[in-house]
Design a protein around this motif. Structure first.
Motif, PDB file in Angstrom:
ATOM      1  N   ARG A 102     -61.152 -33.303  45.881  1.00 10.55           N
ATOM      2  CA  ARG A 102     -60.570 -33.700  46.850  1.00 10.55           C
ATOM      3  C   ARG A 102     -59.768 -35.811  46.692  1.00 10.55           C
ATOM      4  O   ARG A 102     -59.604 -36.104  47.149  1.00 10.55           O
ATOM      5  CB  ARG A 102     -61.862 -34.275  47.894  1.00 10.55           C
ATOM      6  N   THR A 123     -54.457 -31.272  55.190  1.00 10.55           N
ATOM      7  CA  THR A 123     -55.946 -30.348  55.519  1.00 10.55           C
ATOM      8  C   THR A 123     -56.600 -30.712  56.810  1.00 10.55           C
ATOM      9  O   THR A 123     -57.382 -30.172  56.601  1.00 10.55           O
ATOM     10  CB  THR A 123     -56.556 -30.965  53.730  1.00 10.55           C
ATOM     11  N   ARG A 124     -57.040 -32.055  57.331  1.00 10.72           N
ATOM     12  CA  ARG A 124     -57.094 -32.390  58.055  1.00 10.72           C
ATOM     13  C   ARG A 124     -57.629 -31.939  59.434  1.00 10.72           C
ATOM     14  O   ARG A 124     -58.061 -31.875  60.275  1.00 10.72           O
ATOM     15  CB  ARG A 124     -57.403 -33.693  58.326  1.00 10.72           C
ATOM     16  N   ARG A 146     -61.193 -27.191  54.091  1.00 19.23           N
ATOM     17  CA  ARG A 146     -61.145 -28.141  53.402  1.00 19.23           C
ATOM     18  C   ARG A 146     -61.113 -28.469  52.075  1.00 19.23           C
ATOM     19  O   ARG A 146     -60.151 -28.409  51.300  1.00 19.23           O
ATOM     20  CB  ARG A 146     -61.241 -29.623  53.575  1.00 19.23           C
TER      21      ARG A 146
END
Length: 221
Positions: free
Chosen positions: A17, A31-32, A39
């Motif tokens: 991440r 990805t949000r 995610r």
């Protein structure tokens, strides 16, 4: 010396991440838009790809890049076979591949294109370039596809658009990064096209692009 403790799955996903957030900000923002549970899997795919890319592309890395990439590829194969590895991005990546049934052939094709970057710096034709991009980009689209999830019964129809989107992203990067790639000794614009527009390789590094170079880039776009 005491061997390093194994990397936990949680720590591996968190590292991926952070790699995504630092190096792929637009992808990270995208990805949000996904459900929260998806995610980390996108981060894992990005972290794996970025890790391999750094081996072949980093301006600061020293040492034998080919050996480093071969070592990473070998550890990846073991991780996908279920053998725990201490490489920090691999626990998350292997778990994501298993969870979504991602094709191991796509992983191998990606690593093959990364290996090509160590020895191939020019592509004569667009077809030659497509061969490289099949591994560097198209398979990224098909690896992402199971995570994004096509509608029921639509997975096969979605595969080719996913490949083409990978090509589009890659070509966009090539057009954006022409001077940076040249500093690495690489030209991703087909040499046949350079000749067609009267552009020399040296022109690609000019601080101000020539008219011929602008026309070449417009054609590639």
């Amino acid at each position: 010396m005491t061997p390093a403790p194994p990397v936990t799955l949680t720590a591996s996903y968190e590292l991926c991440r952070r790699i995504n957030a630092r190096h792929g900000r637009s992808y990270y923002l995208a990805t949000r838009l996904l459900p929260i549970w998806k995610r980390p899997h996108v981060h894992a795919l990005y972290g794996f790809a970025r890790h391999a890319d750094e081996i072949v592309d980093s301006f600061t890395m020293t040492g034998d890049r080919a050996a480093a990439l071969d070592g990473f590829a070998a550890r990846t194969a073991l991780a996908l076979a279920g053998v725990p590895q201490d490489d920090p991005v691999l626990p998350a990546f292997a778990q994501t591949v298993r969870s979504f049934g991602i094709d191991h052939g796509d992983v191998e094709a990606f690593l093959a294109s990364m290996r090509a970057d160590l020895t191939v710096g020019r592509y004569t034709t667009y077809e030659d370039l497509l061969g490289y991009m099949e591994g560097s980009a198209a398979v990224v689209g098909t690896m992402m596809l199971p995570v994004l999830e096509a509608l029921p019964g639509m997975a096969e129809r979605a595969r080719e658009p996913a490949r083409q989107l990978g090509f589009a992203f890659q070509l966009t990067n090539f057009l954006r990064d022409v001077p940076e790639d040249l500093r690495r000794g690489r030209v991703y614009l087909p040499l046949d096209d350079l000749e067609r527009f009267g552009v020399r390789v040296a022109d690609l590094g000019r601080p101000t692009p020539t008219r011929a170079l602008r026309e070449l880039l417009a054609f590639e776009a």
